[in-house]
Design an enzyme around this catalytic site. Structure first.
Site, PDB file in Angstrom:
ATOM      1  N   PHE A 157       0.870  -1.182   0.000  1.00  0.00           N
ATOM      2  CA  PHE A 157       0.000   0.000   0.000  1.00  0.00           C
ATOM      3  C   PHE A 157       0.902   1.224   0.000  1.00  0.00           C
ATOM      4  O   PHE A 157       1.710   1.412   0.905  1.00  0.00           O
ATOM      5  CB  PHE A 157      -0.925   0.042   1.221  1.00  0.00           C
ATOM      6  CG  PHE A 157      -1.890   1.199   1.140  1.00  0.00           C
ATOM      7  CD1 PHE A 157      -3.081   1.079   0.449  1.00  0.00           C
ATOM      8  CD2 PHE A 157      -1.585   2.428   1.716  1.00  0.00           C
ATOM      9  CE1 PHE A 157      -3.960   2.162   0.324  1.00  0.00           C
ATOM     10  CE2 PHE A 157      -2.456   3.512   1.605  1.00  0.00           C
ATOM     11  CZ  PHE A 157      -3.647   3.369   0.910  1.00  0.00           C
ATOM     12  N   ASP A 242       9.470   2.725   1.275  1.00  0.00           N
ATOM     13  CA  ASP A 242       8.318   3.474   1.784  1.00  0.00           C
ATOM     14  C   ASP A 242       8.259   3.282   3.303  1.00  0.00           C
ATOM     15  O   ASP A 242       7.895   2.212   3.793  1.00  0.00           O
ATOM     16  CB  ASP A 242       7.043   2.953   1.105  1.00  0.00           C
ATOM     17  CG  ASP A 242       5.787   3.699   1.569  1.00  0.00           C
ATOM     18  OD1 ASP A 242       5.831   4.342   2.641  1.00  0.00           O
ATOM     19  OD2 ASP A 242       4.757   3.607   0.876  1.00  0.00           O
ATOM     20  N   LYS A 276       2.818  10.287   7.974  1.00  0.00           N
ATOM     21  CA  LYS A 276       2.188   9.817   9.214  1.00  0.00           C
ATOM     22  C   LYS A 276       2.841  10.385  10.473  1.00  0.00           C
ATOM     23  O   LYS A 276       2.572  11.524  10.844  1.00  0.00           O
ATOM     24  CB  LYS A 276       2.175   8.293   9.234  1.00  0.00           C
ATOM     25  CG  LYS A 276       1.142   7.714   8.241  1.00  0.00           C
ATOM     26  CD  LYS A 276       0.932   6.253   8.465  1.00  0.00           C
ATOM     27  CE  LYS A 276      -0.109   5.643   7.537  1.00  0.00           C
ATOM     28  NZ  LYS A 276      -1.479   5.878   7.941  1.00  0.00           N
TER      29      LYS A 276
HETATM   30  C1  LIG Z   1       3.185   2.473   3.619  1.00  0.00           C
HETATM   31  C2  LIG Z   1       2.254   3.579   3.253  1.00  0.00           C
HETATM   32  N1  LIG Z   1       2.553   4.375   2.215  1.00  0.00           N
HETATM   33  C3  LIG Z   1       1.763   5.381   1.850  1.00  0.00           C
HETATM   34  C4  LIG Z   1       0.588   5.637   2.525  1.00  0.00           C
HETATM   35  C5  LIG Z   1      -0.295   6.769   2.103  1.00  0.00           C
HETATM   36  O1  LIG Z   1      -0.261   7.781   3.078  1.00  0.00           O
HETATM   37  P1  LIG Z   1      -1.393   8.889   3.145  1.00  0.00           P
HETATM   38  O2  LIG Z   1      -2.632   8.234   3.611  1.00  0.00           O
HETATM   39  O3  LIG Z   1      -0.845   9.904   4.110  1.00  0.00           O
HETATM   40  O4  LIG Z   1      -1.536   9.461   1.780  1.00  0.00           O
HETATM   41  C6  LIG Z   1       0.235   4.836   3.621  1.00  0.00           C
HETATM   42  C7  LIG Z   1      -1.025   5.059   4.335  1.00  0.00           C
HETATM   43  O5  LIG Z   1      -1.519   4.226   5.034  1.00  0.00           O
HETATM   44  C8  LIG Z   1       1.095   3.780   3.994  1.00  0.00           C
HETATM   45  O6  LIG Z   1       0.800   2.973   5.018  1.00  0.00           O
END
Ligand SMILES: Cc1ncc(COP(=O)(O)O)c(C=O)c1O
Length: 436
Positions: A157, A242, A276
């Site tokens: 994700f 990520d 986050k």
């Molecule tokens: C690993 C990861 N990358 C990207 C995102 C996307 O972040 P945002 O919801 O702040 O756009 C999330 C959100 O849960 C995530 O867990």
């Protein structure tokens, strides 16, 4: 000076022209107004009106122990005095500027992030507002290599905007919006051989989460990231890690890719994305280019943002980083959550298969697909947890969580599990059966 009051709008629609004060509306009334005014994309279970430390309160005055921290966001809990002071002072001094100007706080934040991630003098930062935006910048860096193939992992994700959605595995999220940018190939989770087979000189980037939070807190097997680094080096691909969910102390170290319990050796990604926990609840994202090559990929005009890393957001992030560091919160949260995980594993309830994850990012894995029921009952009992998959309950508490607070949940868990245990109705013995 007379205040300018807009005329009440009465178009016959069921919206209140003048909003009622929060104190006068019940949770049920707020929910009805939510349904009549916000898009039906989410299904929020409570309307929250206040937070302090690890607790939040709903509109009906009920208190909840927040074991999710806004999904791994509120690293300092709610309304932490240092965070509130930093944001308030910054807004009073200098609020929003545009990207036509720089701010002192933004520069200091970028320097701190580069120091924390161990980037050399070639490292550079792009500040945005969210995880998906942090990933968008990373995707553009990858495509600026001139290559188009991107390797992502099953279960990944990375966000919901179109570039990061292209890297997000779940077909229910992707399919309605294709074709998505880049030529993304999803590799089976954790299979080093499949990774090695897929990488060649056409690959722009390998994109990895060390722990896949949204897939149920799944950790890549030992050696995976190390091998990805080698393959990226030999093929000229970028290694993008990520850390939107795992970064900023969530897994027991500042970054999951620097956690010796998760990744052995000194793996330096080309790009690390954060969001986050970075702002402690204030919207901010960051794309860290660690290598000189990655730092040079985006040319002026290739990317931009109006709000990204504006002074209040940068001040919130700086206060979050400083407080985590000075109060030793990463080690504290990791110890509390390790103890919590041990206590859950020892509880001996047949529904508990084990606990996955690291630091303050954990999933209680169940033997039956009843996580939603457990999370629902937990909420009624005053605990915020998340059914991240049918069989997994995610815990990502504020890093300020104490042993006593974790203990409150551990004490309540057996009853929650008991209530969620499927009751199998056995057919009566043959002799007792009534004939039709
Ligand atoms: C690993 C990861 N990358 C990207 C995102 C996307 O972040 P945002 O919801 O702040 O756009 C999330 C959100 O849960 C995530 O867990």
């Amino acid at each position: 000076m007379t205040a300018i009051v807009p005329p009440p709008i009465d178009d016959g629609a069921p919206h209140a022209a003048v909003p009622a004060s929060p104190a006068r509306a019940t949770g049920g009334e707020w929910s009805a107004r939510y349904g009549a005014s916000l898009l039906g994309i989410f299904s929020p279970s409570r309307v929250l009106v206040r937070g302090e430390g690890c607790y939040v309160w709903d509109a009906d005055g009920r208190r909840y122990l927040d074991l999710l921290a806004g999904i791994a966001v509120n690293a300092l809990g709610h309304a932490h005095p240092a965070w509130v002071a930093a944001v308030s002072e910054q807004i009073a001094r200098l609020g929003h500027i545009s990207n036509l100007f720089a701010s002192d706080v933004q520069i200091e934040l970028a320097e701190t992030l580069l120091r924390l991630v161990g980037a050399g003098s070639e490292g550079r930062v792009f500040l945005s507002n969210s995880g998906t935006e942090a990933m968008e910048a990373a995707v553009k860096m990858a495509l600026r290599t001139g290559r188009r193939r991107l390797l992502a992992i099953a279960g990944s994700f990375h966000g919901r905007t179109l570039g990061s959605l292209a890297l997000t595995a779940k077909s229910a999220y992707r399919d309605p919006f294709g074709p998505l940018p880049g030529a993304v190939q999803f590799l089976p989770f954790g299979q080093i051989d499949a990774l090695a087979e897929a990488v060649d000189t056409t690959v722009a980037a390998i994109v990895i989460e060390v722990i896949q939070g949204e897939a149920g807190v799944r950790t890549q097997p030992p050696g995976y990231l190390e091998r990805a680094r080698e393959l990226a080096d030999s093929s000229g691909a970028l290694l993008i890690v990520d850390e939107v969910q795992t970064g900023i102390g969530r897994t027991g170290t500042w970054f999951a890719h620097r956690n010796p319990a998760l990744v052995s050796g000194d793996v330096r990604p080309d790009v690390v994305t954060l969001a986050k926990g970075l702002g402690g609840g204030f919207p901010i994202g960051a794309t860290l280019a660690l290598s000189g090559r990655a730092a040079g990929l985006l040319a002026p005009g290739d990317h931009g943002t109006t709000f990204g890393g504006n002074p209040p957001a940068a001040a919130a992030a700086a206060a979050t980083l400083h407080t985590i560091d000075s109060a030793g919160l990463i080690a504290q949260a990791a110890t509390v959550c390790e103890d919590l995980a041990g206590a859950v594993e020892r509880c001996g309830h047949p529904l508990v298969a084990g606990v996955r994850g690291a630091g303050a990012l954990r999933a209680i894995v169940l033997t039956e697909p009843v996580a939603a029921r457990v999370a629902h009952d937990a909420l009624d009992a005053g605990f915020i947890v998340n059914a991240v998959s049918p069989e997994a309950i995610r815990l990502a508490p504020p890093l300020i969580i104490t042993e006593d607070q974790a203990g409150e949940f551990v004490a309540a868990l057996p009853d929650l599990l008991e209530r969620a245990t499927p009751r199998r109705v056995c057919p009566p013995p043959a002799t007792e059966r009534t004939l039709p």
